[in-house]
Structure formats: structure tokens, C-alpha cells
Scaffold this active site. Structure first.
Site, PDB file in Angstrom:
ATOM      1  N   CYS A   1      53.867  68.980 -67.364  1.00 19.17           N
ATOM      2  CA  CYS A   1      54.023  67.684 -68.141  1.00 19.17           C
ATOM      3  C   CYS A   1      54.769  68.038 -69.535  1.00 19.17           C
ATOM      4  CB  CYS A   1      52.574  67.001 -68.566  1.00 19.17           C
ATOM      5  SG  CYS A   1      52.449  65.625 -69.530  1.00 19.17           S
TER       6      CYS A   1
ATOM      7  N   HIS B   1      49.988  61.046 -61.487  1.00 22.37           N
ATOM      8  CA  HIS B   1      50.018  61.569 -62.687  1.00 22.37           C
ATOM      9  C   HIS B   1      50.269  60.668 -64.084  1.00 22.37           C
ATOM     10  CE1 HIS B   1      51.221  65.223 -65.167  1.00 22.37           C
ATOM     11  NE2 HIS B   1      51.946  64.089 -66.115  1.00 22.37           N
ATOM     12  N   GLU B   2      51.159  59.796 -63.835  1.00 16.22           N
ATOM     13  CA  GLU B   2      51.620  58.707 -64.842  1.00 16.22           C
ATOM     14  C   GLU B   2      50.420  57.686 -65.147  1.00 16.22           C
ATOM     15  OE1 GLU B   2      53.555  59.908 -66.689  1.00 16.22           O
ATOM     16  OE2 GLU B   2      54.633  61.007 -65.036  1.00 16.22           O
TER      17      GLU B   2
ATOM     18  N   HIS C   1      47.928  59.288 -67.251  1.00 18.12           N
ATOM     19  CA  HIS C   1      48.213  59.153 -68.620  1.00 18.12           C
ATOM     20  C   HIS C   1      47.650  57.946 -69.168  1.00 18.12           C
ATOM     21  CE1 HIS C   1      50.466  62.328 -70.254  1.00 18.12           C
ATOM     22  NE2 HIS C   1      51.218  62.699 -69.095  1.00 18.12           N
TER      23      HIS C   1
END
Length: 141
Positions: free
Chosen positions: A85, A126-127, A130
Site C-alpha cells: 500500500c 483492498h480499497e 480503506h
């Protein structure tokens, strides 16, 4: 406008709030920032540029795609993956799913429901993490 990459774990760990049409500049900034980092990055979430809004951008082939208020509604086939990241140092092993279904809004705030697989599914997961204030860390299956 290209924005600096946020490395502040307090902001990165904060759960993002839903975006509204008033947040379209954040979409533009994310797309510009992703393009500026295309050599080392394939996706970004708004908190990576210091904005706690549920907005992500994902490089899908040659096209970057913005997803506003994304929500993963289905996950199939967990497996371990190694990820890095821009906001964190190093690589980590995480559990990601081979196939996911995502509900999101496009830049015109039109709703979509779409299935994604393989690497694109991994980027989206993954996003979305976040957006949920979840940083990559080691998980076990």
C-alpha cells in the site's frame, strides 16, 4: 489535482462516510493522484489523500474506474494474497476473495451492481477496506 499520499494512521483507520454529489472534486483528485502513481499503484481510496469519504478508484486495464459508496455484497473463494500500500511500508499477507459482487455509484451517481474476479476483485477489496478504516494486516483463513 494531484494530492499528497496520506500516511497518517489515525486518518487511515477512520471509517469513511458516504459521499454526495458535493464530493465530485475528490473523485477528480483521486483519479489524478492514481495516474501520477500508476507505476506503483493500481487503486486508491479517498482517505489515502486525506478525505474520509467512501470513494475509491481502481485501474481496470487502461481505464481507471471511480466507485462512489462501494459496498461488497457477496464474497466467494477466500485465499491468501500478498499486498502492499502506498500509505504503508512493506508487504503483508491478507485474505482476499476470488469473486465479489459490489454495489456502487458511478460519477453521475447512477447505481451499479457488478461482479469482479481475480486481481480486480483484490484491488476493490483492498480499497473498500480503506473506506472501512481497515489497514492491511496479517489474517489467517
Amino acid at each position: 489535482m494531484i494530492q499528497p499520499i496520506n500516511r497518517d494512521q489515525a486518518i487511515l483507520s477512520t471509517k469513511s462516510v458516504d459521499a454526495t454529489p458535493m464530493d465530485l472534486q475528490i473523485v477528480t483528485d483521486l483519479l489524478d493522484t492514481l495516474k501520477a502513481h500508476q507505476e506503483e499503484c493500481v487503486g486508491m481510496a479517498a482517505n489515502m489523500i486525506g478525505q474520509t469519504k467512501r470513494i475509491i478508484v481502481v485501474q481496470m486495464g487502461i481505464m481507471p474506474v471511480a466507485m462512489i459508496n462501494p459496498k461488497i455484497t457477496k464474497k466467494i473463494g477466500p485465499s491468501p494474497k500478498s499486498e502492499g500500500c502506498l500509505s504503508l511500508d512493506g508487504q503483508r499477507t491478507v485474505t482476499r476473495y476470488h469473486s465479489i459482487t459490489v454495489k456502487y455509484l458511478d460519477q453521475q451517481f447512477k447505481p451499479h451492481t457488478q461482479q469482479f474476479t481475480d486481481f480486480i476483485a483484490q484491488i476493490i477489496q483492498h480499497e473498500v477496506d480503506h473506506c472501512d478504516g481497515v489497514l492491511i494486516c496479517t489474517f489467517s483463513l
